[in-house]
Structures are given as C-alpha cells and as structure tokens.
Design an enzyme around this catalytic site. Structure first.
Site, PDB file in Angstrom:
ATOM      1  N   HIS A 154       0.746  -1.080   0.012  1.00 48.32           N
ATOM      2  CA  HIS A 154       0.057   0.141  -0.014  1.00 48.32           C
ATOM      3  C   HIS A 154       0.917   1.189  -0.077  1.00 48.32           C
ATOM      4  CE1 HIS A 154      -3.699  -2.094   0.474  1.00 48.32           C
ATOM      5  NE2 HIS A 154      -3.378  -2.771   1.535  1.00 48.32           N
ATOM      6  N   ASP A 190      -2.805 -10.416  -2.309  1.00 48.77           N
ATOM      7  CA  ASP A 190      -3.447  -9.979  -1.128  1.00 48.77           C
ATOM      8  C   ASP A 190      -4.907  -9.822  -1.440  1.00 48.77           C
ATOM      9  OD1 ASP A 190      -2.194  -8.742   1.584  1.00 48.77           O
ATOM     10  OD2 ASP A 190      -3.788  -7.634   1.052  1.00 48.77           O
ATOM     11  N   HIS A 192      -6.457  -7.237  -0.297  1.00 51.49           N
ATOM     12  CA  HIS A 192      -6.459  -5.664  -0.685  1.00 51.49           C
ATOM     13  C   HIS A 192      -5.605  -5.338  -1.847  1.00 51.49           C
ATOM     14  CE1 HIS A 192      -7.293  -6.201   3.724  1.00 51.49           C
ATOM     15  NE2 HIS A 192      -8.494  -5.535   3.510  1.00 51.49           N
ATOM     16  N   ASP A 279      -4.785 -12.871   4.036  1.00 48.61           N
ATOM     17  CA  ASP A 279      -6.036 -12.512   4.532  1.00 48.61           C
ATOM     18  C   ASP A 279      -6.937 -12.583   3.597  1.00 48.61           C
ATOM     19  OD1 ASP A 279      -4.691 -10.769   2.522  1.00 48.61           O
ATOM     20  OD2 ASP A 279      -4.977  -8.774   3.618  1.00 48.61           O
ATOM     21  N   TYR A 318      -4.121 -11.640   8.911  1.00 46.36           N
ATOM     22  CA  TYR A 318      -4.262 -11.115  10.310  1.00 46.36           C
ATOM     23  C   TYR A 318      -5.022 -11.968  11.368  1.00 46.36           C
ATOM     24  CZ  TYR A 318      -2.890  -7.198   7.516  1.00 46.36           C
ATOM     25  OH  TYR A 318      -2.397  -6.387   6.637  1.00 46.36           O
TER      26      TYR A 318
END
Length: 334
Positions: A154, A190, A192, A279, A318
């Site tokens: 990110h 991922d 995201h 995740d 997470y």
C-alpha cells in the site's frame, strides 16, 4: 527454499489504529511475525545493502519524514504514536509545510498506519529481507521467500498507508531491473489491492503489475484497484486489476490468478515478484474471501508452473493463529 527475516522487523509495534470509526488494537502486530516464522522453519538474516535501492523508488522528502516524524511528534507535545487527522481532498498543492500535523497528512492516506520511533527501522529491514531473497534468486535459486513485516504494497513513492511504509515489492522489482532483468512482473494476491505498487509503476512499461483482490467498490482501499485501471503513458496496458466479490472461493480466485499469470507470460517477464497475502483466508478478521488453508498449496503450484524464478514476499494476513499453516501451505505448493 531459502527464507529471510531480521529480528528488528519485530520492533514496529503501534498500540492502536482507527478502524471503522473507533480505535482498536493494532492488527499488524509483531505477533504476526512469530506466527509466520512457525510456518517456515529456519530463516537467514539478510545482509544490510544500505538504502540505495529504497531511494531508487521512494521520494527523499518522504524518507526524511519517516525517520524524523516520531521525534517531531513528541517535540510538539503529542502523546502516543504519530497518526494523521487531516488530508488534502483533491491532489496535493506544492506547499512547503513544516508542522508535523500537516506533514503526516501530506505523506499518508489513512489513520490506520501509525508511526513509532521504530517503524522506519522495522520497514528498512523488511526491505533488506526482500532484497536478500532477490539476491538468492539472481544467484540461481528457483525461488526465495522474504518475511516482509511490516508489509509494503500500500505504500507509494511518497506516502504510507494500509500498515505499509516502504514498498518492498516495488523496491525488489526496481532492484531486479537494475540488476539486469529486462522485464519484471509483480503478481499481487493479497485480499486488498496494492495501490502503492500500482501507483509507483503506473507510467512504466517495463514492470507489469497484476492484482487479484477484493472489489474496491466494497473493500479497502476503495479508490484504487478497479478493473478499468490499466496504466498510463508508457505503462498503458501494464496494469491488470482483477477484482472479486466478497465470499470468493478457490475456483474463482484460481481462475483470476490464471488470467493474471497468462497476462504476465504474454508480457514476457523474466523475473516474477509475488506479493502474497494470507488475508484471503476464510477466517481472517478484516477480510471476506473464503479460501482454505489447503487452497494455498494449489495457488502456489499454479504460480510455480509459470516457470519463472520468483521472489515471494509476505504482505497481509491477520488471523494470527492460522498464519503459519497458511504460509506453509503456500510455500509447500510452490
């Protein structure tokens, strides 16, 4: 497969983050590193290659901010970690700002990514782990893994966000180009979208970015990762976004990953960087896909079948208790 991790990557330990309107315990905790280590066995300490590769990707003013912000925050009498609370809505005017409150807004895009006195050091060694994995592959290994914690995808050239400070995947891709790779591809799987990685290479035609992720119409980071984002200028067509709906299971994810791998093959990449996030697992507390632990072995095998040498980097995930098993499944499949 060789794996790399530096103990100083544990030092980054913010106390809280702003999430869905309230402060909660910081999700990207040092416990993630220990859980991931349990899934890979022995690791090697990366060498310190200095910051030249970092400076090849990240803005000098941003790096100065990362190193100085915690002390400036404390000098301003602010308690706790550095967290922004004001951001420019549209664009960024070329202002010469000096107050720490303004600088954190200038160099970040969310309030979920606090800075502590140890954040830069931990992120620096996360990058060194990625570069060590790249060195192993450049020297002839088929693949190598870097436990990048904190994660990186990110982070843009001049901003932090999404628990990310330095973009290890982008830095490794640029270092691969500098070491002689003609064309580099980054496969991001991922949950995201890796908005920072996309942003860094948006106008580059020598690095292909392909991402399989949750639809940003419903999921963070919202403003990036839509299917019509394809790059610009010399990078037109060198970005491929494959957003998927919440509830996605293996079959749909595997098809999307296959589309990404086919595009990477058509691009003619001679080096692959993989941003792997766990995740996407069915029990992740902040994500909404339905992949199982066994599914990661399938995805790893499919990536390995591309035949490209691969630098495998850790991004998100997470559900701490499941991280080791999920990573072990992915690496064993590869």
């Amino acid at each position: 497969m060789r794996a790399f991790f530096a103990p100083r990557q544990r030092l980054h330990a913010p106390t809280q983050e702003l999430h869905n309107g309230g402060f909660i315990d910081y999700a990207e905790s040092p416990a993630r590193a220990d859980a991931l280590l349990s899934g890979i066995g022995p690791v090697e300490l990366p060498a310190d290659r200095g910051d030249a590769a970092i400076r090849a990707v990240h803005d000098a003013g941003y790096l100065d901010f990362l190193t100085a912000a915690p002390a400036r925050w404390a000098d301003a009498g602010r308690p706790g970690d550095v967290i922004g609370y004001v951001w420019p809505v549209v664009g960024r005017r070329p202002l010469n700002l000096s107050r720490i409150d303004a600088l954190i807004g200038q160099y970040s895009f969310d309030a979920s990514t606090p800075l502590t006195p140890h954040s830069y050091d931990a992120a620096y060694w996360s990058v060194q782990s990625a570069l060590a994995a790249l060195d192993a592959v450049t020297a002839g290994d088929r693949a190598a893994f870097a436990l990048c914690r904190p994660p990186g995808h990110h982070a843009g050239a001049d901003y932090l966000g999404g628990y990310c400070y330095l973009n290890a995947a982008a830095i490794a891709a640029q270092a691969a180009r500098d070491a002689g790779a003609r064309r580099v591809a980054i496969l991001d799987i991922d949950y995201h979208h890796g908005n920072g990685t996309q942003d860094i290479f948006w106008e580059r035609g020598d690095v292909f970015y392909a991402s399989v992720h949750a639809d940003p119409a419903t999921d963070y980071p919202f403003y990036w990762g839509h299917a019509d984002e394809r790059g610009a200028g010399e990078g037109a067509g060198a970005t491929l976004n494959l957003p998927l709906p919440q509830g996605t299971t293996l079959d749909a994810f595997r098809r999307a990953q296959g589309t990404a791998l086919a595009a990477i093959a058509a691009f003619g990449a001679d080096q692959l960087i993989v941003s792997f996030g766990a995740d996407t697992w069915e029990g992740d507390p902040i994500s909404h896909f339905k992949l199982t632990t066994a599914d990661y072995a399938v995805l790893g095998r499919d990536i390995a079948a591309s035949g490209l040498s691969a630098v495998l980097l850790m991004e998100g995930g997470y559900a701490v208790d499941a991280l080791g098993a999920n990573l072990a499944s992915f690496l064993s499949g590869f």
